[in-house]
Design an enzyme around this catalytic site. Structure first.
Site, PDB file in Angstrom:
ATOM      1  N   ASP A  66      57.869   1.314  26.534  1.00  0.00           N
ATOM      2  CA  ASP A  66      57.509   2.685  26.166  1.00  0.00           C
ATOM      3  C   ASP A  66      58.720   3.508  25.749  1.00  0.00           C
ATOM      4  O   ASP A  66      59.867   3.088  25.918  1.00  0.00           O
ATOM      5  CB  ASP A  66      56.771   3.375  27.326  1.00  0.00           C
ATOM      6  N   ASP A 141      51.824   7.396  40.223  1.00  0.00           N
ATOM      7  CA  ASP A 141      50.369   7.501  40.051  1.00  0.00           C
ATOM      8  C   ASP A 141      49.757   6.145  39.700  1.00  0.00           C
ATOM      9  O   ASP A 141      48.607   6.072  39.286  1.00  0.00           O
ATOM     10  CB  ASP A 141      50.031   8.552  38.978  1.00  0.00           C
ATOM     11  N   HIS A 143      50.791   4.043  37.345  1.00  0.00           N
ATOM     12  CA  HIS A 143      50.813   3.644  35.930  1.00  0.00           C
ATOM     13  C   HIS A 143      51.720   2.454  35.667  1.00  0.00           C
ATOM     14  O   HIS A 143      52.653   2.187  36.396  1.00  0.00           O
ATOM     15  CB  HIS A 143      51.199   4.826  35.023  1.00  0.00           C
ATOM     16  N   GLU A 148      48.548   6.343  32.022  1.00  0.00           N
ATOM     17  CA  GLU A 148      48.270   7.246  33.133  1.00  0.00           C
ATOM     18  C   GLU A 148      46.840   7.058  33.631  1.00  0.00           C
ATOM     19  O   GLU A 148      46.023   6.432  32.957  1.00  0.00           O
ATOM     20  CB  GLU A 148      48.485   8.688  32.664  1.00  0.00           C
TER      21      GLU A 148
HETATM   22  P1  PGA Z   1      60.606   4.370  38.677  1.00  0.00           P
HETATM   23  O1  PGA Z   1      59.413   4.466  37.652  1.00  0.00           O
HETATM   24  O2  PGA Z   1      61.153   2.970  38.546  1.00  0.00           O
HETATM   25  O3  PGA Z   1      61.596   5.394  38.222  1.00  0.00           O
HETATM   26  O4  PGA Z   1      60.057   4.621  40.037  1.00  0.00           O
HETATM   27  C1  PGA Z   1      58.536   3.400  37.542  1.00  0.00           C
HETATM   28  C2  PGA Z   1      57.517   3.664  36.473  1.00  0.00           C
HETATM   29  O5  PGA Z   1      57.220   4.844  36.208  1.00  0.00           O
HETATM   30  O6  PGA Z   1      56.999   2.691  35.909  1.00  0.00           O
END
Ligand code: PGA
Length: 270
Positions: A66, A141, A143, A148
Site C-alpha cells: 500500500d 482495527d 486491517h 479497513e
Molecule cells: P504497525 O501497523 O506495524 O505499525 O502496528 C500494522 C498495520 O497497520 O498493518
C-alpha cells in the site's frame, strides 16, 4: 496454519526474517509482497544482516501492499517531508540490499489516475507469476494493508478511505515525530485488496505487543468477517505462518495447542 509464538519482538523478527530468507534461497527470483509499519522494522534489519552474510536479492522482485495517496518522492521537495511508504521501504530495507530498482514495485501515491494505476498494479503482479510470499502486519482495527473494516474480502487493488483509528495509529507511529499536523495527513490510500493478498501462494503475518493481543485473537480464532479484514487468513489455501511474540499471543485461547503443534512438527521433521 502454523502459529509460532516467540518470547519477544527480537525473536519474532528473527524467525520471520529466516522464513523470508528461506524463500529467497529456494527460489532466487521469488516474488515477495512487502509491508510497512512498525512491526516489520526488525524483520527488515534481520534480513539486511542475512544479506550481509551472502543472501542475494539480485533477482528478487517485490510488490508493496500500500501507499498513501498524494505522497511520494517529489523532485525539488525536501526529502524529509516525504512521509511515503516508498521512503520507509527504501530506508528500512531496499537501500541496504542488492535488489534491482526495476524489480521494486510500490504503489505510486502521486499517480494522476489512481484507478488506472490500480488495474496496472494488479496486472503487474499477475505478469510476475504471482506473489510467492506475502509479509503482513495487522492494524489495530484488524486491517491488512489499508483494507479497513467493511472492505470486501474479495477486494482487489483500489483507492480506499482510511478510518480514524488507522489515522490515529499512523499519526502516533510516524507523523508526530515529523511534526506534521494530523489534518495534513493523507486520508486516502492505494492498497492491494484482500482478494489480491489471498492470491499470494504463502502468507507470513507478524504481530507483537499487548496492543495487538485482542485483535490477533479475533483474527485467528474469531469468525471470518469483513469487520476484521485480516480474518480472511482463515480462508487462505496456501502456506500460512503467523509469528507472534508472547504479548500478541496472550489472548489466544488455543496458544498451548499451537505450541504443541510446533514442537511435534519439529520432532517429526515436518
Ligand atoms: P504497525 O501497523 O506495524 O505499525 O502496528 C500494522 C498495520 O497497520 O498493518
Amino acid at each position: 496454519m502454523d502459529i509460532i509464538i516467540r518470547d519477544d519482538y527480537e525473536q519474532m523478527s528473527k524467525y520471520a526474517a529466516e522464513i523470508i530468507a528461506g524463500h529467497i534461497k529456494a527460489k532466487p527470483d521469488c516474488v515477495l509482497g512487502l509491508a510497512t509499519g512498525s512491526t516489520p522494522i526488525n524483520t527488515y534489519k534481520e534480513l539486511i544482516k542475512i544479506h550481509k552474510q551472502g543472501l542475494d536479492f539480485s533477482r528478487v522482485r517485490t510488490f508493496n501492499l500500500d501507499e498513501y495517496l498524494g505522497v511520494g518522492p517529489e523532485p525539488g521537495k525536501p526529502y524529509d517531508l516525504d512521509q511515503s511508504y516508498s521512503r520507509f521501504m527504501h530506508e528500512e530495507l531496499l537501500n541496504h540490499i542488492n535488489i534491482k530498482k526495476e524489480n521494486i514495485h510500490i504503489p505510486d501515491g502521486r499517480t494522476k489516475d489512481p484507478k488506472k494505476f490500480c488495474m496496472w498494479y494488479e496486472e503487474e503482479i499477475k505478469k510476475s507469476g504471482g506473489i510467492d510470499l506475502q509479509l503482513l502486519g495487522i492494524g489495530g482495527d484488524g486491517h491488512w494493508g489499508f483494507n479497513e473494516p467493511g472492505s470486501s474480502l474479495g477486494s482487489r487493488t483500489a483507492v480506499v478511505a482510511l478510518t480514524q483509528q488507522t489515522l490515529d495509529d499512523n499519526y502516533n507511529a510516524f507523523y508526530k515525530n515529523a511534526n506534521i499536523e494530523r489534518s495534513d495527513m493523507p486520508h486516502f490510500a492505494i492498497t492491494m485488496g484482500i482478494g489480491t493478498i489471498l492470491d499470494a501462494k504463502n502468507i507470513l503475518m507478524i504481530a507483537n505487543g499487548k496492543k495487538k493481543a485482542d485483535i490477533i485473537a479475533k483474527c485467528l480464532e474469531g469468525p471470518i468477517t469483513s469487520q476484521i479484514t485480516s480474518s480472511a487468513i482463515q480462508l487462505h489455501s496456501g502456506g500460512i505462518t503467523v509469528v507472534l511474540d508472547e504479548d500478541a499471543a496472550s489472548k489466544l485461547t488455543n496458544a498451548n495447542r499451537y505450541r504443541h503443534i510446533e514442537k511435534t512438527k519439529l520432532q517429526y521433521g515436518l
